[in-house]
Design an enzyme around this catalytic site. Structure first.
Site, PDB file in Angstrom:
ATOM      1  N   ARG A  47      49.059  41.636  20.775  1.00  0.00           N
ATOM      2  CA  ARG A  47      47.658  41.878  21.140  1.00  0.00           C
ATOM      3  C   ARG A  47      46.796  42.106  19.899  1.00  0.00           C
ATOM      4  O   ARG A  47      45.658  41.661  19.831  1.00  0.00           O
ATOM      5  CB  ARG A  47      47.566  43.087  22.068  1.00  0.00           C
ATOM      6  CG  ARG A  47      48.082  42.827  23.477  1.00  0.00           C
ATOM      7  CD  ARG A  47      47.783  43.994  24.397  1.00  0.00           C
ATOM      8  NE  ARG A  47      48.198  43.710  25.766  1.00  0.00           N
ATOM      9  CZ  ARG A  47      49.389  43.951  26.253  1.00  0.00           C
ATOM     10  NH1 ARG A  47      50.328  44.479  25.472  1.00  0.00           N
ATOM     11  NH2 ARG A  47      49.681  43.662  27.494  1.00  0.00           N
ATOM     12  N   ARG A  48      47.339  42.844  18.927  1.00  0.00           N
ATOM     13  CA  ARG A  48      46.607  43.129  17.691  1.00  0.00           C
ATOM     14  C   ARG A  48      47.535  42.884  16.508  1.00  0.00           C
ATOM     15  O   ARG A  48      48.701  43.301  16.533  1.00  0.00           O
ATOM     16  CB  ARG A  48      46.109  44.579  17.658  1.00  0.00           C
ATOM     17  CG  ARG A  48      45.088  44.911  18.738  1.00  0.00           C
ATOM     18  CD  ARG A  48      44.566  46.336  18.583  1.00  0.00           C
ATOM     19  NE  ARG A  48      45.654  47.302  18.571  1.00  0.00           N
ATOM     20  CZ  ARG A  48      46.206  47.818  19.674  1.00  0.00           C
ATOM     21  NH1 ARG A  48      45.766  47.435  20.866  1.00  0.00           N
ATOM     22  NH2 ARG A  48      47.185  48.693  19.595  1.00  0.00           N
ATOM     23  N   GLY A 134      68.942  43.330  33.143  1.00  0.00           N
ATOM     24  CA  GLY A 134      69.144  43.605  31.730  1.00  0.00           C
ATOM     25  C   GLY A 134      70.284  42.803  31.133  1.00  0.00           C
ATOM     26  O   GLY A 134      70.324  41.580  31.224  1.00  0.00           O
ATOM     27  N   ASP A 201      59.709  46.687  41.752  1.00  0.00           N
ATOM     28  CA  ASP A 201      60.539  46.071  40.723  1.00  0.00           C
ATOM     29  C   ASP A 201      61.822  45.512  41.339  1.00  0.00           C
ATOM     30  O   ASP A 201      62.202  44.364  41.084  1.00  0.00           O
ATOM     31  CB  ASP A 201      60.863  47.107  39.643  1.00  0.00           C
ATOM     32  CG  ASP A 201      61.836  46.583  38.597  1.00  0.00           C
ATOM     33  OD1 ASP A 201      61.390  45.913  37.656  1.00  0.00           O
ATOM     34  OD2 ASP A 201      63.048  46.849  38.729  1.00  0.00           O
ATOM     35  N   LYS A 205      63.340  41.461  41.852  1.00  0.00           N
ATOM     36  CA  LYS A 205      64.688  41.036  41.479  1.00  0.00           C
ATOM     37  C   LYS A 205      65.470  40.516  42.681  1.00  0.00           C
ATOM     38  O   LYS A 205      66.229  39.551  42.573  1.00  0.00           O
ATOM     39  CB  LYS A 205      65.416  42.206  40.807  1.00  0.00           C
ATOM     40  CG  LYS A 205      64.777  42.626  39.490  1.00  0.00           C
ATOM     41  CD  LYS A 205      65.337  43.930  38.962  1.00  0.00           C
ATOM     42  CE  LYS A 205      64.673  44.323  37.650  1.00  0.00           C
ATOM     43  NZ  LYS A 205      65.126  45.625  37.141  1.00  0.00           N
TER      44      LYS A 205
END
Length: 433
Positions: A47-48, A134, A201, A205
């Protein structure tokens, strides 16, 4: 002679992106040996670009679209999070014939079909092992290792935050709010934990797992969802007395309707799990997925379900596959959607229920309550009364019955004069009676 480098663009430099870049850099020679050509990071979108990000400043850019479009980028790794911006970037990459690796379960749960179509049209690879659990390899076994088998059920614990909270409540006896606050202090829960604790979440999945396992496009909106915010320490204590614990489960399975139609179910909710079930011993922030297939039988995958390094491991596994395909001219597995099975409504699913209610302590209460179950052909397995007087509590566990009948029964219990309050309603999984 050294082969031409394979260019990689990394979108995002958070916990996962930072680990991807670190491991790629530190193990560059190993990756080259495994792939047959070196990997070259062409740029990292952030983003920056100000401040020390721990990577060479010349690699940083705040223009991800320009980075994705560069001719020297062959593979795009998307670890930004969110949906709208990643969707545009991933689609752009795929349309240009660039392979994509993403850990973005929310994006995939909504737009797998669109992304898969773009990948197929341009003959690009789309990999997403890291989007489900994960470091645990679940997606690739379902897509490849079990491609010749018939998968009947996929069930598991796929959210580390909720599993940590429920495990801690079970161990300490603390209430939900106290344990959630502790999870936040330890870094297991986000500042806004809604996506985790309300099951969003896990539902994303579940949609991905159901799509792969049953060769049918399933979106997050197709998944029945409940969270854990109403679970109490009393529920966990009662679960112990029933030789159970409570876990937030994602369950995807084939079912056959009373009319003989094959359907699939995809659902997420907290459930009682018998202590002798393999998922009952999965504690803390760990994840586990149990797959049941006709020929292979029951398979269990267990490990770290979140975190920068574990998720980066899954991302890098996909990256090696995609890079090998680029180097040797192969392709990864395509989306399989031939079955086109319908998703059954939750009311058609056979479940067992645990119902805890505060009741009046007087004669005839049990008979009145039992009659409501009997009216809807819901058979009672066990009944326990705890306490007396104003604190009298009745706990009912049912046999298998249609979820719609059980829901109607619970609604009717709320209307009885002898029932002060229906405190908790949970399902019981991991049994067959």
């Amino acid at each position: 002679m050294t082969s031409k480098p394979i260019g990689v663009a990394v979108l995002g430099l958070g916990n996962v992106g930072s680990e991807v870049v670190r491991i790629l850099t530190e193990n560059a020679e190993d990756f080259e040996a495994r792939i047959g050509a070196p990997l070259a990071i062409r740029g990292i979108a952030v983003r920056r670009v100000d401040g020390d990000r721990g990577v060479p400043a010349e690699l940083l850019t705040d223009d991800p679209a320009e980075l994705v479009g560069r001719d020297d980028v062959d593979i795009v790794v998307e670890v930004l999070g969110g949906i709208d911006i990643p969707r545009k970037l991933v689609l752009s990459a795929l349309e240009k014939g660039k392979s994509v690796i993403t850990a973005n379960k929310a994006l995939l749960a909504e737009y797998t079909g669109e992304l898969a179509d773009a990948a197929e049209k341009s003959r690009a690879d789309l990999y997403f092992e890291a989007a489900v659990a994960g470091a645990i390899p679940v997606v690739r076994p379902l897509m490849q290792s079990l491609a010749g088998d018939r998968v009947n059920k996929v069930a598991g614990i796929v959210n580390g935050t909720t599993n940590f909270i429920l495990s801690a409540m079970d161990e300490t006896g603390a209430d939900y709010a106290e344990t959630l606050a502790e999870a936040g202090r330890l870094g297991y829960a986000e500042a806004d934990p809604t996506a985790d604790v309300e099951g969003y979440d896990a539902a994303s999945k579940a949609a991905i797992l159901a799509s792969i396992a049953f060769h049918t496009r399933v979106t997050a909106g197709d998944v029945y969802r409940e969270g854990i915010s109403k679970i109490t320490s009393d529920d966990l204590e009662t679960a112990k007395s029933l030789d159970c614990t409570i876990k937030l489960l994602a369950i995807c399975e084939r079912i056959v309707t009373p009319k003989g139609k094959e359907r699939i179910s995809a659902r997420v909710y907290p459930a009682l799990v018998p202590l002798n079930h393999p998922l009952a011993s999965v504690n803390g922030a760990f994840n586990a997925v149990v797959v049941e297939a006709e020929a292979a039988g029951r398979l269990m995958f267990y490990g770290q379900g979140a975190g920068g390094a574990p998720t980066a491991s899954a991302v890098l596994g996909d990256l090696v596959m995609a890079a090998r395909n680029k180097f040797y001219g192969g392709r990864g597995p395509l989306e399989s959607k031939y079955a086109k099975l319908k998703v059954a409504p939750m009311g058609d699913i056979l479940t067992r229920y645990y119902v805890s209610m505060q009741v009046a302590d007087k004669p005839g209460v049990l008979a009145t309550v039992a009659a409501e179950f009997s009216k809807r052909d819901v058979s009672i397995s066990t009944v326990r009364q705890q306490g007396s007087g104003d604190g009298a509590r009745l706990v009912v566990v049912t046999h298998l019955a249609a979820d719609s009948a059980l829901s109607e029964t619970v609604a009717s219990l709320e209307q009885l004069d002898v029932v002060v309050h229906v405190a908790s309603v949970l399902r019981l999984e991991g049994t067959t009676v």
